[in-house]
Structures are given as structure tokens and as C-alpha cells.
Design a protein around this motif. Structure first.
Motif, short mmCIF file in Angstrom:
data_model
loop_
_atom_site.label_atom_id
_atom_site.label_comp_id
_atom_site.label_asym_id
_atom_site.label_seq_id
_atom_site.Cartn_x
_atom_site.Cartn_y
_atom_site.Cartn_z
N LEU A 184 71.69 17.58 73.54
CA LEU A 184 72.32 18.09 74.60
C LEU A 184 72.96 17.02 75.73
CD1 LEU A 184 73.23 20.65 76.31
CD2 LEU A 184 71.08 20.67 77.36
N THR A 185 72.34 15.97 75.71
CA THR A 185 72.62 14.91 76.39
C THR A 185 73.85 14.23 75.73
OG1 THR A 185 70.36 14.53 77.15
CG2 THR A 185 71.99 12.59 77.63
N ARG A 186 73.68 14.18 74.82
CA ARG A 186 75.16 13.38 73.94
C ARG A 186 76.21 14.38 74.11
NH1 ARG A 186 71.25 11.95 70.20
NH2 ARG A 186 71.77 13.68 68.72
N TRP A 187 76.17 15.55 73.74
CA TRP A 187 76.91 16.61 73.66
C TRP A 187 77.83 16.80 74.89
CZ3 TRP A 187 79.44 18.97 70.16
CH2 TRP A 187 80.38 20.19 70.13
N LEU A 188 76.98 16.56 76.26
CA LEU A 188 77.76 17.07 77.65
C LEU A 188 78.32 15.57 78.22
CD1 LEU A 188 75.36 19.46 79.10
CD2 LEU A 188 77.73 20.05 78.18
N THR A 189 77.85 14.68 77.78
CA THR A 189 78.27 13.27 78.39
C THR A 189 79.53 13.03 78.52
OG1 THR A 189 76.20 12.18 77.36
CG2 THR A 189 78.21 10.49 78.03
N PRO A 190 80.65 13.52 77.49
CA PRO A 190 82.24 13.11 78.01
C PRO A 190 82.53 14.20 79.25
CG PRO A 190 81.68 13.56 75.55
CD PRO A 190 80.39 13.73 76.13
N LEU A 191 81.89 15.34 79.29
CA LEU A 191 82.19 16.17 80.24
C LEU A 191 81.53 15.80 81.80
CD1 LEU A 191 83.30 18.71 81.49
CD2 LEU A 191 81.20 20.11 80.77
N VAL A 192 80.20 15.14 81.66
CA VAL A 192 79.74 14.50 82.95
C VAL A 192 80.55 13.68 83.33
CG1 VAL A 192 77.70 13.38 83.72
CG2 VAL A 192 77.39 15.32 82.28
N ASP A 193 81.01 12.55 82.30
CA ASP A 193 81.83 11.37 82.86
C ASP A 193 83.10 11.91 83.44
OD1 ASP A 193 79.94 9.67 81.71
OD2 ASP A 193 81.02 9.24 79.78
N HIS A 194 83.56 12.90 83.01
CA HIS A 194 84.99 13.61 83.41
C HIS A 194 84.60 13.98 84.80
CE1 HIS A 194 88.87 15.14 83.61
NE2 HIS A 194 88.62 16.18 83.81
N VAL A 195 83.39 14.73 85.07
CA VAL A 195 83.14 15.31 86.30
C VAL A 195 83.11 14.04 87.28
CG1 VAL A 195 81.63 16.70 87.81
CG2 VAL A 195 82.33 17.42 85.34
N ARG A 196 82.54 13.00 87.09
CA ARG A 196 82.55 12.16 87.83
C ARG A 196 83.78 11.35 88.48
NH1 ARG A 196 77.72 9.84 84.42
NH2 ARG A 196 75.78 10.35 85.71
N THR A 197 84.88 11.78 87.78
CA THR A 197 86.07 11.30 88.22
C THR A 197 86.73 12.37 89.39
OG1 THR A 197 87.42 12.42 86.55
CG2 THR A 197 86.29 10.20 86.08
N LEU A 198 86.21 13.50 89.38
CA LEU A 198 86.85 14.53 90.21
C LEU A 198 86.40 14.60 91.60
CD1 LEU A 198 86.38 17.65 87.76
CD2 LEU A 198 88.39 16.13 87.71
#
Length: 250
Positions: free
Chosen positions: A165-179
Motif C-alpha cells: 500500500l505504501t508503494r502504491w500510494l507513494t506517487p499520489l502522496v508525492d503529488h499531493v505534497r505539491t498542491l
């Protein structure tokens, strides 16, 4: 359809499911004699639905679709990772073999995966890798603190579901950090859900060249639409975020 109440035993619950299935099939055969497809007929879906695994989201109900009209792929938080063979194989079969021309990336309100990503994005990225572990108990947006090494969380070969789950959501987490998000949580979540959908649409856009070279012989374009479903109302919201693929000859 009547609701299913969990039985006290696995065998009892299985029997309840099978009994409900028989009643459902009989009712549909009476109401819509042609509801169930003839296996001799080739499926010809008009749309590929890429949605979330949330059990409250039923694409066939939301679109009043008959069997054979919606090709479906669902996963946690409706992701389209370009390194995910699962979604890539679905995409390839839909476009190349079935001739699907419309792809709907469908997020949904109150998405647990989006909540998880939003909460995780508030933590410093490096410190988190040492101190927090995603977990799937109860609902997606709960965390447990545990001392694990950085390699344990991000080991690509780990079979631990928490690591997955951590690997799966990492790209989304990284994107949210830019918002830049508002302080009000509900408003922030709405933005994250919408931006997640747009992110996945743009990931699919990265396959434009493949579509131009591999689409059906008629070489019609493929449209990718960004949508959000609200399971509390049953309504689908159009984000007005549509991209066209394969519109140029190779």
C-alpha cells in the motif's frame, strides 16, 4: 436485490450468497430475457472504466450498463501507474483488441485512498519512512506507528501488504505534497480527489504514441475523461478534463 446479512458461519454465509444469486438471475431472466450475454457473441464495450475498489462504487449501476458494455479495472484510489502490468494489460486489451474509444478515470467522493495520501503528505517524507507504516485495518486512512527500516518499507520485493500500500500510494502522496490546499479538510479532500483523477488522466496521455501505433485499423482516436462519482447521491460529476489520444497518423 435483498441485503445480505453476515451469517455466524462461513458455510452459512456462502449459502446465503448463492441463494441470493439464484433469485437475482431468475428475476433478471423474467424482467429482461436478453440480459445475460450469449457466449457466442463477442463483447463490444464502449468504455473502459478505471475506478476505485471501494465497495460502495458500482459502475454498472451508476451507468445503467448492461453486461458487455463497460470494460472495468478497479484498484485502490483509481491509480494508473505506468509501471503496473495489471492496468497496462487492461488498457492494451481494451484499446487494441476491443476497440474501446472512451476511457473514464473515475474518482469518488470520500475516497479512503485520497484521505490516506492527504494525511501522509502532511508528514516530512524522510522521517515518515522510518516512523510510520500504512495499514489496511478498519479503513485506509488509519496509521500505526512501528519501527521499521527504510529498506523494509520501500523494498520492491517485499510481500508485506502494508509495504504494498505504501508503494502504491507513494506517487499520489508525492503529488499531493505539491498542491496548495485549504485548511478546511473537506474542501482539501475534494481538491485531492479531483487532482488525483487529473494525474491519472495525464499518465494515460503518456501512452499517446502507443495508441497511435496499436489502435484498431480504423485508427479512431481515444478519449480519456476525468470524472468523480458521489456514492451518497449516485451522481457522476464531469471534471471537464478530457484528453484525446492517437489523433495523428503514425
Amino acid at each position: 436485490m435483498s441485503s445480505l446479512e453476515p451469517s455466524t458461519t462461513i458455510k452459512g454465509y456462502t449459502a446465503t450468497v448463492l441463494e441470493a444469486n439464484v433469485k437475482w438471475a431468475e428475476r433478471l431472466n423474467q424482467m429482461i430475457p436478453q440480459y445475460f450475454p450469449d457466449p457466442k457473441d463477442r463483447q463490444a464495450p464502449k468504455i473502459l472504466w478505471i475506478g476505485c475498489s471501494d465497495s460502495r462504487v458500482q459502475e454498472s449501476d451508476a451507468t445503467t450498463a448492461l453486461p458487455g458494455t463497460v470494460f472495468t479495472h478497479r484498484n485502490i484510489a483509481n491509480q494508473f501507474h505506468l509501471n503496473d502490468d495489471n492496468v497496462l494489460s487492461v488498457f492494451a486489451y481494451a484499446v487494441k483488441e476491443l476497440g474501446v474509444q472512451h476511457i473514464a478515470v473515475v474518482g469518488h467522493e470520500h475516497c479512503g485512498g485520497a484521505i490516506t495520501a492527504m494525511k501522509e503528505a502532511t508528514r516530512p517524507p524522510h522521517e515518515d519512512q522510518m516512523d510510520h507504516h500504512h495499514t489496511l485495518y478498519d479503513s485506509l486512512y488509519h496509521f500505526v506507528a512501528s519501527r521499521v527500516s527504510q529498506n523494509d518499507i520501500h523494498d520492491k520485493d517485499s510481500k508485506n501488504p502494508n509495504d504494498g500500500l505504501t508503494r502504491w500510494l507513494t506517487p499520489l502522496v508525492d503529488h499531493v505534497r505539491t498542491l496548495v490546499l485549504p485548511e478546511e479538510e473537506e474542501a482539501a479532500l475534494r481538491i485531492v480527489i479531483e487532482e488525483n483523477v487529473k494525474l491519472q488522466v495525464n499518465n494515460i496521455v503518456g501512452l499517446d504514441e502507443w495508441v497511435r501505433h496499436n489502435a484498431r485499423e480504423d485508427r479512431k482516436p481515444v478519449w480519456v475523461h476525468g470524472l468523480v462519482y458521489d456514492f451518497s447521491t449516485g451522481l457522476i460529476r464531469d471534471l471537464k478534463f478530457t484528453k484525446e489520444l492517437g489523433c495523428h497518423q503514425a
